[in-house]
Design a protein around this motif. Structure first.
Motif, short mmCIF file in Angstrom:
data_model
loop_
_atom_site.label_atom_id
_atom_site.label_comp_id
_atom_site.label_asym_id
_atom_site.label_seq_id
_atom_site.Cartn_x
_atom_site.Cartn_y
_atom_site.Cartn_z
N THR A 158 0.81 -1.22 0.00
CA THR A 158 0.00 0.00 0.00
C THR A 158 0.84 1.27 0.00
O THR A 158 1.74 1.43 0.85
CB THR A 158 -0.94 0.00 1.22
N LYS A 163 -2.24 4.21 3.33
CA LYS A 163 -2.10 3.36 4.50
C LYS A 163 -3.13 3.74 5.57
O LYS A 163 -3.33 4.91 5.87
CB LYS A 163 -0.69 3.43 5.07
N GLY A 164 -3.78 2.72 6.12
CA GLY A 164 -4.82 2.97 7.10
C GLY A 164 -6.14 3.39 6.49
O GLY A 164 -7.10 3.68 7.21
N LYS A 165 -6.22 3.37 5.14
CA LYS A 165 -7.45 3.78 4.45
C LYS A 165 -7.93 2.72 3.46
O LYS A 165 -8.82 2.97 2.67
CB LYS A 165 -7.20 5.10 3.70
N ASN A 167 -9.47 -1.03 2.43
CA ASN A 167 -10.33 -2.15 2.82
C ASN A 167 -10.02 -3.35 1.92
O ASN A 167 -9.61 -3.18 0.77
CB ASN A 167 -11.80 -1.76 2.67
N PRO A 207 -1.47 -4.95 8.34
CA PRO A 207 -1.44 -3.78 9.23
C PRO A 207 -1.75 -2.45 8.52
O PRO A 207 -2.12 -1.47 9.18
CB PRO A 207 -0.01 -3.79 9.78
N ASP A 208 -1.61 -2.42 7.19
CA ASP A 208 -1.90 -1.19 6.45
C ASP A 208 -3.38 -1.07 6.06
O ASP A 208 -3.80 -0.07 5.48
CB ASP A 208 -1.05 -1.13 5.18
N TRP A 209 -4.17 -2.12 6.35
CA TRP A 209 -5.59 -2.09 6.02
C TRP A 209 -6.37 -1.57 7.22
O TRP A 209 -6.04 -1.82 8.37
CB TRP A 209 -6.10 -3.48 5.67
N VAL A 210 -7.45 -0.89 6.94
CA VAL A 210 -8.31 -0.40 8.01
C VAL A 210 -9.44 -1.37 8.30
O VAL A 210 -9.99 -1.38 9.41
CB VAL A 210 -8.86 1.01 7.67
#
Length: 349
Positions: A158, A163-165, A167, A207-210
């Protein structure tokens, strides 16, 4: 009325009923219970069927092939019909869960597009009729990321902006197939080195997925998430809600799939289910359904009954440069499926 005329009228009535049944136009009444993917059935099309045949249709949603299969395997589901993907259909058939209704011989079978009339997953269409077909790819909100979206790297490596955004739609086979292709493998590979890379790729990326959930149409449309693995019809609907959403065709490879309408072996409303199979092979009805879920289907002539914006939609019309990297969905051997399940179980922890 004489005995003779009464007998004649009774005979004519019996003949009429027999003829109606043999031509598939018998007047039906009662119920029909359909188990289908959520947000995937046109209410307008269902109302048309209900009005025509005086049948009350109830639709119950599921969110994955595995959920549907597990539910029906338990027995006593109360459902008449289900809509499995082509890579799962041979499993349903081999386990004796389906009724052989011979839709390939029904009146409207002539409308099935030639390339879908005799598929490997259901030769001769003894069990199924086409419902929809699509592609597994990626969707990106281009207000958050302006780079190349035609790659599984959006999900598995990602970019910092996303990152963190991100799905991931948690359909096991879709996710693992994507990771296999991303790592240079072939669908349904049993190569242990490739599958080790797949496992490592997924565990590193997670870990980069929300989130890992199915509700992408609303959340991508509203901007709550900025990228996702997804299906092209879902991406189409997201773009209609938010023009910044774009569908990407992964250059590493993507899977072409179809979903198909079948009748369960223990269906209580078999004749109504057969009527619905024939009904769904009518171009107007298939087109009405596609107008709702925004996927193509396998019924020739249905395009005439779809919205004009589907003709050249970027989610439907595959760009020439990506046509060669599409691979057909298929049923993996049991030993490979077991390896997929092992990786998936570890990813869920």
């Amino acid at each position: 009325m004489t005995a003779k005329t009464g007998g004649l009228r009774a005979g004519l009535l019996a003949l009429t009923v027999a003829l109606m049944a043999s031509t598939g136009i018998a007047h039906a009444e009662g119920e029909l219970n359909i188990y289908n993917w959520g947000n995937y059935t046109s209410p307008e099309m269902i109302k048309k069927f209900e009005d025509k045949y005086k049948v009350k249709v109830t639709i119950t949603d599921y969110d994955s092939n595995d959920t549907a299969l597990a539910k029906v395997r338990q027995g006593g589901s109360g459902f008449d019909m289900v809509v499995p993907s082509q890579n799962y259909l041979p499993i349903w058939i081999s386990e004796g869960l389906l009724l052989e209704t011979d839709p390939g011989k029904m009146e409207n079978a002539k409308n099935i597009a030639p390339e879908w009339a005799n598929p490997d997953f259901d030769p001769g269409r003894k069990y199924s009729v086409p419902w929809a077909m699509g592609i597994v790819g990626v969707v990106v909100n281009t207000s958050a990321y302006q780079g190349d979206i035609n790659t599984w790297g959006i999900i598995f490596n990602t970019p910092p902006e996303l990152k963190g955004k991100v799905n991931v739609v948690p359909e096991m086979t879709d996710v693992i197939d994507a990771a296999v292709l991303y790592n240079g493998g072939k669908k349904c590979t049993g190569d242990r080195e490739i599958l080790k890379k797949v496992r490592d790729t997924l565990l590193k990326a997670k870990p980069d997925w929300v989130a890992m959930e199915y509700g992408t149409i609303e959340k991508m449309g509203s901007g709550d998430i900025m990228a996702s693995s997804d299906w092209n019809g879902s991406a189409f609907r997201q773009r209609l809600a938010n023009p910044k959403v774009k569908f990407g065709y992964p250059k590493e490879g993507y899977v072409n799939w179809s979903d198909n309408l079948v009748v369960l072996k223990d269906a209580k409303n078999v004749e109504n289910a057969k009527l619905f199979q024939n009904f769904m092979m009518d171009p107007e009805n298939a087109g009405m359904n596609s107008a709702f879920h925004r996927y193509a289907n396998g019924i020739a002539g249905s395009e005439a009954f779809m919205p004009a914006d589907m003709k050249d939609a970027p989610e439907i019309k595959i760009p020439d440069e990506f046509k060669s990297v599409g691979v057909p969905s298929q049923t993996c051997p049991p030993d490979v499926q077991a390896l997929y399940t092992k990786i998936w179980t570890e990813l869920q922890k």
